[in-house]
Motif scaffolding. Structure first.
Motif, PDB file in Angstrom:
ATOM      1  N   SER A   1      17.874  67.642  59.825  1.00 28.69           N
ATOM      2  CA  SER A   1      19.077  67.309  60.596  1.00 28.69           C
ATOM      3  C   SER A   1      19.970  66.206  59.975  1.00 28.69           C
ATOM      4  CB  SER A   1      18.673  66.912  62.020  1.00 28.69           C
ATOM      5  OG  SER A   1      19.777  66.543  62.778  1.00 28.69           O
ATOM      6  N   PRO A   2      19.406  65.127  59.394  1.00 28.05           N
ATOM      7  CA  PRO A   2      20.285  64.034  58.965  1.00 28.05           C
ATOM      8  C   PRO A   2      21.388  64.412  57.966  1.00 28.05           C
ATOM      9  CG  PRO A   2      18.050  63.233  59.121  1.00 28.05           C
ATOM     10  CD  PRO A   2      17.986  64.726  59.314  1.00 28.05           C
ATOM     11  N   PRO A   3      21.104  65.226  56.924  1.00 27.08           N
ATOM     12  CA  PRO A   3      22.214  65.563  56.018  1.00 27.08           C
ATOM     13  C   PRO A   3      23.325  66.339  56.732  1.00 27.08           C
ATOM     14  CG  PRO A   3      20.088  66.064  55.013  1.00 27.08           C
ATOM     15  CD  PRO A   3      19.821  65.785  56.454  1.00 27.08           C
ATOM     16  N   VAL A   4      22.909  67.254  57.623  1.00 26.77           N
ATOM     17  CA  VAL A   4      23.901  68.026  58.379  1.00 26.77           C
ATOM     18  C   VAL A   4      24.685  67.089  59.299  1.00 26.77           C
ATOM     19  CG1 VAL A   4      24.171  69.977  59.968  1.00 26.77           C
ATOM     20  CG2 VAL A   4      22.277  69.956  58.356  1.00 26.77           C
ATOM     21  N   SER A   5      23.982  66.119  59.882  1.00 26.85           N
ATOM     22  CA  SER A   5      24.638  65.160  60.781  1.00 26.85           C
ATOM     23  C   SER A   5      25.616  64.291  60.006  1.00 26.85           C
ATOM     24  CB  SER A   5      23.588  64.277  61.465  1.00 26.85           C
ATOM     25  OG  SER A   5      22.712  65.063  62.244  1.00 26.85           O
ATOM     26  N   ALA A   6      25.198  63.877  58.802  1.00 28.20           N
ATOM     27  CA  ALA A   6      26.082  63.041  57.972  1.00 28.20           C
ATOM     28  C   ALA A   6      27.346  63.820  57.605  1.00 28.20           C
ATOM     29  CB  ALA A   6      25.340  62.608  56.709  1.00 28.20           C
ATOM     30  N   GLU A   7      27.177  65.097  57.277  1.00 29.68           N
ATOM     31  CA  GLU A   7      28.347  65.912  56.926  1.00 29.68           C
ATOM     32  C   GLU A   7      29.274  66.072  58.134  1.00 29.68           C
ATOM     33  OE1 GLU A   7      27.746  70.093  55.969  1.00 29.68           O
ATOM     34  OE2 GLU A   7      29.193  69.869  54.318  1.00 29.68           O
ATOM     35  N   ALA A   8      28.679  66.286  59.300  1.00 32.64           N
ATOM     36  CA  ALA A   8      29.486  66.444  60.518  1.00 32.64           C
ATOM     37  C   ALA A   8      30.238  65.146  60.834  1.00 32.64           C
ATOM     38  CB  ALA A   8      28.583  66.826  61.691  1.00 32.64           C
ATOM     39  N   PHE A   9      29.591  64.020  60.604  1.00 34.79           N
ATOM     40  CA  PHE A   9      30.255  62.735  60.863  1.00 34.79           C
ATOM     41  C   PHE A   9      31.426  62.551  59.901  1.00 34.79           C
ATOM     42  CE2 PHE A   9      30.880  58.152  60.885  1.00 34.79           C
ATOM     43  CZ  PHE A   9      30.752  57.837  62.228  1.00 34.79           C
ATOM     44  N   TYR A  10      31.196  62.930  58.637  1.00 39.68           N
ATOM     45  CA  TYR A  10      32.269  62.854  57.630  1.00 39.68           C
ATOM     46  C   TYR A  10      33.449  63.756  58.030  1.00 39.68           C
ATOM     47  CZ  TYR A  10      34.745  63.898  53.295  1.00 39.68           C
ATOM     48  OH  TYR A  10      35.723  64.104  52.354  1.00 39.68           O
ATOM     49  N   ASN A  11      33.132  64.999  58.437  1.00 45.26           N
ATOM     50  CA  ASN A  11      34.199  65.935  58.823  1.00 45.26           C
ATOM     51  C   ASN A  11      35.002  65.389  60.004  1.00 45.26           C
ATOM     52  OD1 ASN A  11      33.497  67.711  56.809  1.00 45.26           O
ATOM     53  ND2 ASN A  11      32.131  68.931  58.123  1.00 45.26           N
ATOM     54  N   MET A  12      34.291  64.768  60.943  1.00 45.74           N
ATOM     55  CA  MET A  12      34.983  64.169  62.097  1.00 45.74           C
ATOM     56  C   MET A  12      35.936  63.066  61.632  1.00 45.74           C
ATOM     57  SD  MET A  12      34.782  61.105  63.894  1.00 45.74           S
ATOM     58  CE  MET A  12      33.208  60.507  63.306  1.00 45.74           C
ATOM     59  N   ALA A  13      35.447  62.215  60.717  1.00 47.64           N
ATOM     60  CA  ALA A  13      36.293  61.113  60.225  1.00 47.64           C
ATOM     61  C   ALA A  13      37.561  61.668  59.570  1.00 47.64           C
ATOM     62  CB  ALA A  13      35.511  60.257  59.237  1.00 47.64           C
ATOM     63  N   MET A  14      37.402  62.767  58.828  1.00 43.03           N
ATOM     64  CA  MET A  14      38.565  63.350  58.146  1.00 43.03           C
ATOM     65  C   MET A  14      39.509  64.025  59.148  1.00 43.03           C
ATOM     66  SD  MET A  14      37.948  62.254  55.260  1.00 43.03           S
ATOM     67  CE  MET A  14      39.513  62.854  54.666  1.00 43.03           C
ATOM     68  N   GLU A  15      38.943  64.671  60.149  1.00 41.41           N
ATOM     69  CA  GLU A  15      39.806  65.290  61.181  1.00 41.41           C
ATOM     70  C   GLU A  15      40.658  64.221  61.861  1.00 41.41           C
ATOM     71  OE1 GLU A  15      38.048  67.868  64.179  1.00 41.41           O
ATOM     72  OE2 GLU A  15      36.643  68.596  62.660  1.00 41.41           O
ATOM     73  N   LEU A  16      40.024  63.123  62.215  1.00 44.28           N
ATOM     74  CA  LEU A  16      40.778  62.047  62.874  1.00 44.28           C
ATOM     75  C   LEU A  16      41.837  61.486  61.925  1.00 44.28           C
ATOM     76  CD1 LEU A  16      37.979  60.142  64.849  1.00 44.28           C
ATOM     77  CD2 LEU A  16      39.681  61.739  65.744  1.00 44.28           C
ATOM     78  N   HIS A  17      41.505  61.425  60.644  1.00 42.96           N
ATOM     79  CA  HIS A  17      42.488  60.962  59.656  1.00 42.96           C
ATOM     80  C   HIS A  17      43.670  61.933  59.603  1.00 42.96           C
ATOM     81  CE1 HIS A  17      44.299  59.766  55.888  1.00 42.96           C
ATOM     82  NE2 HIS A  17      44.101  60.984  55.416  1.00 42.96           N
ATOM     83  N   ASN A  18      43.353  63.242  59.564  1.00 40.39           N
ATOM     84  CA  ASN A  18      44.427  64.236  59.481  1.00 40.39           C
ATOM     85  C   ASN A  18      45.319  64.233  60.722  1.00 40.39           C
ATOM     86  OD1 ASN A  18      43.591  65.010  56.942  1.00 40.39           O
ATOM     87  ND2 ASN A  18      42.152  66.555  57.747  1.00 40.39           N
ATOM     88  N   GLU A  19      44.737  63.832  61.852  1.00 41.37           N
ATOM     89  CA  GLU A  19      45.539  63.728  63.086  1.00 41.37           C
ATOM     90  C   GLU A  19      46.275  62.395  63.169  1.00 41.37           C
ATOM     91  OE1 GLU A  19      43.440  64.427  66.813  1.00 41.37           O
ATOM     92  OE2 GLU A  19      42.010  65.669  65.727  1.00 41.37           O
ATOM     93  N   GLY A  20      46.008  61.510  62.226  1.00 39.78           N
ATOM     94  CA  GLY A  20      46.607  60.161  62.290  1.00 39.78           C
ATOM     95  C   GLY A  20      46.058  59.355  63.441  1.00 39.78           C
ATOM     96  N   ALA A  21      44.793  59.610  63.792  1.00 39.78           N
ATOM     97  CA  ALA A  21      44.247  59.007  65.012  1.00 39.78           C
ATOM     98  C   ALA A  21      43.595  57.633  64.799  1.00 39.78           C
ATOM     99  CB  ALA A  21      43.229  59.959  65.639  1.00 39.78           C
ATOM    100  N   TRP A  22      43.172  57.329  63.580  1.00 42.35           N
ATOM    101  CA  TRP A  22      42.574  56.003  63.371  1.00 42.35           C
ATOM    102  C   TRP A  22      43.660  54.941  63.552  1.00 42.35           C
ATOM    103  CZ3 TRP A  22      37.508  55.765  63.374  1.00 42.35           C
ATOM    104  CH2 TRP A  22      36.752  56.829  62.876  1.00 42.35           C
ATOM    105  N   ILE A  23      43.472  54.014  64.435  1.00 40.41           N
ATOM    106  CA  ILE A  23      44.497  52.985  64.656  1.00 40.41           C
ATOM    107  C   ILE A  23      44.695  52.179  63.374  1.00 40.41           C
ATOM    108  CG2 ILE A  23      45.033  50.862  65.944  1.00 40.41           C
ATOM    109  CD1 ILE A  23      43.769  52.175  68.405  1.00 40.41           C
TER     110      ILE A  23
END
Lengths: 405, 377
Positions: free
Chosen positions: B49-71
């Motif tokens: 699970s951890p590598p898959v979880s790390a990848e999912a966390f990375y994808n989430m960070a990039m999605e938020l970046h693409n939405e301009g959501a990180w303050i």
């Protein structure tokens, strides 16, 4: 537009909170009135049963938040010149009126075991309930832990609903020990107030084993208890709306009346970084209640957080060692800060300060067996000074503790 | 340093370090498994699970970046990942840098340096892998167990390391630790090492906005299904993508305090009724907003009627309660599945004939999803 004309455009929202007991009405509850877009239009703390609010006509979501994390929501249709009444039945959160305070203020109390949200897994019927539970109170005086048989819990059985007890105890460094046959005893710090309310029940969970107990402790100071719940859960926005920095400082200043509430005020001010508001009161709390570890910890951390090139490291060291000699912090936040402070001191002195290393080793033992999700320091063990392990047949009722110097 | 994302600029930014350790070559089932001397290590094996979880966390960070959501705009994402021997393709197109203790130490120090560049930076640390706990929480790197006679060599003392990180200038510091916290019997008999990545200092004042969250309480485990994102990481990702947002001040935002007090309820939603007694533990200071959405979250909404036979005759609607404007659907045989902005709605089923009863309710529609059944008997 005149004031009267403006009032004609308004409707009135009346909130009534229904609880099992009048005491529960006095527990602070956070009310939010939101528009359809969920933007908060009004926000207030209720310290009683009723509240009224004038609102522009429309449809609103009204949410009543409790410190335990539970909330109720209702829709209000506000019409011009009319009164809209909403009843919030918070009694549904508790199976018994004597336990309501715990379900309203403690996240760790979980859900009403007789309600639909209870999460016991699908093996509830096979859980063995612990019985023959007995309690005693340990008090630390002049370096000796002594057991006292003045707690009204003798050979009781505890189930998911649990039991509530009220104790009248002296102002002292003291812990409650719950002995469960065949298991490690559970020790819970007792705040230094004369009247303590305690709820014991099986912790909510799905495990098909003899279940662990959940022990909730409270004092009659509702505002301090709600503040403690909010800072324990990390709901700092709500904590700050309940208690301004001035309020928290007043809690700290009220130490002569209620040192437990003073400690909660001190922890709140440390969390919000409002160090200047603490003045010399943390030092006084530490000095005037020489049996309470929390005052010494709060004062040490005030010095740590104030920082600066002339930081008095000796004062920090002395206060934290003093805290360990005083016994156990009342609150889990204090245990965490004590561990963190000693960690830093250990590195500061390169593991060469014998007293610091002894204090650090002692607190590490507590940390290994502590439940950091509880508000009051809670751990399993054999004696108040011996976390970990399971008690043998022959038990002692007096335990000298070596002073660290 | 495996910088998967690098837009480092002057000014406040968000810098993320992600560590996922699933492959432990020297432990049970590993590619170079060797007998371990202490029971804690003997019981540990490979984690899918951890590598898959790390990848999912990375994808989430990039999605938020693409939405301009990180303050504070995303500045960097550094990733260390050690897949277990059976892992599929991870982080497509990227070179995987293993999460050995030496790589973790270097990545941590590099990340800290980036975070230290501006006091308004946001520092985010995510770890998923094995952990053990005896008051101090030890996180295990890929090479844990390489030297059985020195079992703690491939680990680091997390709580001390976290304490040490307070010397970083970044005022907002978030640590998410998705790892077990079991205490084994021979750990009880042993003095464990004080081995943080860097030593904590008394001179380091706590940061203004701290959220340090562990997926499990002391002596308890963190769970996940094989080859899937762990329950905690799923709950965390959902929270950061909008489940923890509110519109209290007229803008949909996520605050560190909300992540603290709501995470256990999100965690319970990830594994309802499956008997996982997992609860996360947070340490916080003051709260601050870290994510801001320009639009309200879109919430999956499913509307149906009871009895089922009423559905083909029901005109369904989901309307703003103040304006009566919104979406409507003509009668159809299937439940209505749509996505609407989070908010308060009047949800209604109406019938032109008299065989079923029209019904309307007011319903709060908030993430993650809403399933509304209207009684039309």
């Amino acid at each position: 537009m005149s004031t009267s004309a403006q009032q004609q455009l308004q409707g009135q929202l009346q909130i009534v909170v229904d609880a099992h007991t009048p005491d529960s009405d006095l527990i602070p509850k956070h009310l939010q009135i939101m528009g359809a877009d969920l933007r908060v239009q009004q926000s207030a703390w209720m310290n009683g049963k009723n509240m009224e609010q004038e609102l522009t006509p429309g449809v609103y979501m009204v949410r009543l938040n409790l410190a335990s994390g539970k909330h109720l929501e209702q829709v209000a249709h506000i019409q011009e010149g009319q009164v809209t009444k909403l009843d919030f039945d918070i009694s549904r959160f508790s199976p018994r009126e004597s336990q309501e305070w715990a379900y309203l203020t403690k996240a760790s109390a979980g859900n009403n075991p007789e309600g639909p949200a209870y999460r016991s897994g699908n093996k509830k019927e096979s859980v063995r309930l612990p019985n023959n539970i007995t309690a005693q109170r340990w008090e630390l005086k002049q370096g000796v832990w002594t057991a006292t048989d003045d707690i009204p819990i003798k050979n009781v059985s505890i189930d998911e609903v649990g039991e509530t007890y009220t104790f009248y105890v002296p102002e002292a460094m003291q812990v409650l020990e719950l002995q469960v046959p065949g298991k490690a005893s559970c020790f819970v710090s007792l705040p230094p107030v004369s009247e303590i309310i305690c709820m014991i029940k099986i912790a909510e969970g799905p495990e098909n084993v003899v279940p662990e107990l959940d022990i909730s402790i409270s004092t009659p100071n509702n505002k301090a208890q709600v503040l403690l719940s909010l800072i324990t859960s990390g709901d700092m926005a709500r904590a700050k709306s309940l208690s301004s920095v001035k309020d928290a400082a007043e809690l700290l200043y009220s130490k002569m009346r209620d040192p437990a509430a003073a400690a909660i005020g001190g922890y709140f001010l440390l969390k919000t970084g409002e160090l200047e508001k603490m003045h010399d009161w943390a030092n006084n709390l530490a000095d005037w209640f020489p049996w309470m570890a929390d005052g010494a910890i709060i004062h040490a951390w005030q010095v740590i957080q104030q920082g600066g090139p002339d930081m008095n490291i000796k004062a920090i060291r002395d206060r934290l060692i003093e805290a360990v000699n005083r016994g156990i912090p009342v609150y889990t936040e204090g245990l965490r800060l004590l561990y963190d402070g000693l960690t830093m001191l250990s590195f500061e002195f390169k593991q060469q300060d014998e007293a610091v290393e002894q204090a650090f080793a002692r607190i590490k033992q507590y940390m290994a067996y502590a439940d950091m999700s509880q508000e009051t320091t809670t751990f399993t063990g054999i004696y108040p000074d011996q976390p970990g392990g399971t008690k043998k047949e022959d038990t002692l009722s007096s335990r000298p503790v070596k002073k660290i110097e | 340093m495996a910088l998967y994302f690098n837009q480092i600029q002057q000014g406040p930014q968000t810098h993320i370090l992600i560590i996922g350790v699933g492959g432990y070559p020297y432990l049970n089932g590993g590619t170079q498994a060797i007998p371990q001397t202490f029971d804690g290590a003997q019981l540990l094996g490979q984690l899918s699970s951890p590598p898959v979880s790390a990848e999912a966390f990375y994808n989430m960070a990039m999605e938020l970046h693409n939405e301009g959501a990180w303050i504070k705009p995303l500045g960097s994402v550094n990733v260390l990942v050690s897949p277990d021997p059976t892992a599929g393709n991870l982080f497509a197109g990227q070179t995987l840098e293993p999460a050995t203790i030496s790589n973790i130490e270097n990545a941590y120090l590099d990340w800290k340096k980036l975070c230290n560049s501006d006091p308004e930076n946001v520092a985010i640390f995510f770890f998923c892998g094995h952990g053990l706990d005896k008051g101090e929480h030890y996180l295990l790197a890929e090479d844990f167990g390489q030297r059985p006679e020195m079992p703690w060599k491939g680990s680091f003392a997390f709580d001390m390391t976290r304490r040490a990180f307070f010397s970083c200038k970044a005022r907002t510091q978030l640590f998410f630790i998705d790892a077990c916290r079991q205490l084994t019997s021979d750990m009880l008999r042993t003095d464990l090492p004080a081995n943080p990545i860097e030593p904590p200092s008394l001179l380091a004042k706590d940061c203004a906005f701290n959220l340090t969250q562990k997926a499990a309480a002391a002596n308890e485990s963190a769970y996940g299904k094989k080859n899937e994102v762990s329950f905690y990481t799923k709950a965390l990702i959902g929270a950061l993508k909008g489940n923890a947002s509110n519109n209290d001040i007229g803008e949909w935002r996520i605050a560190t305090g909300t992540l603290s007090y709501k995470m256990n309820s999100f965690l319970q939603l990830e594994a309802p009724g499956e008997g996982y007694p997992q609860r996360c533990i947070s340490t916080t200071s003051d709260t601050t907003d870290i994510i801001r959405f320009t639009k309200p979250p879109m919430v999956p909404l499913k509307i149906t009627c009871t009895p089922d036979a009423a559905l083909p005759f029901a005109e369904l609607s989901c309307l703003d309660p103040n304006t009566n404007q919104g979406e409507r659907r003509a009668p159809q045989g299937d439940p209505w599945e749509t996505k609407i902005k989070a908010g308060l709605y009047k949800i209604e089923a109406s019938f032109s004939g008299g065989q079923y009863r029209s019904n309307a309710i007011f319903r709060l529609v908030t993430p993650p999803s809403v399933n509304q059944i209207l009684n039309c008997m």
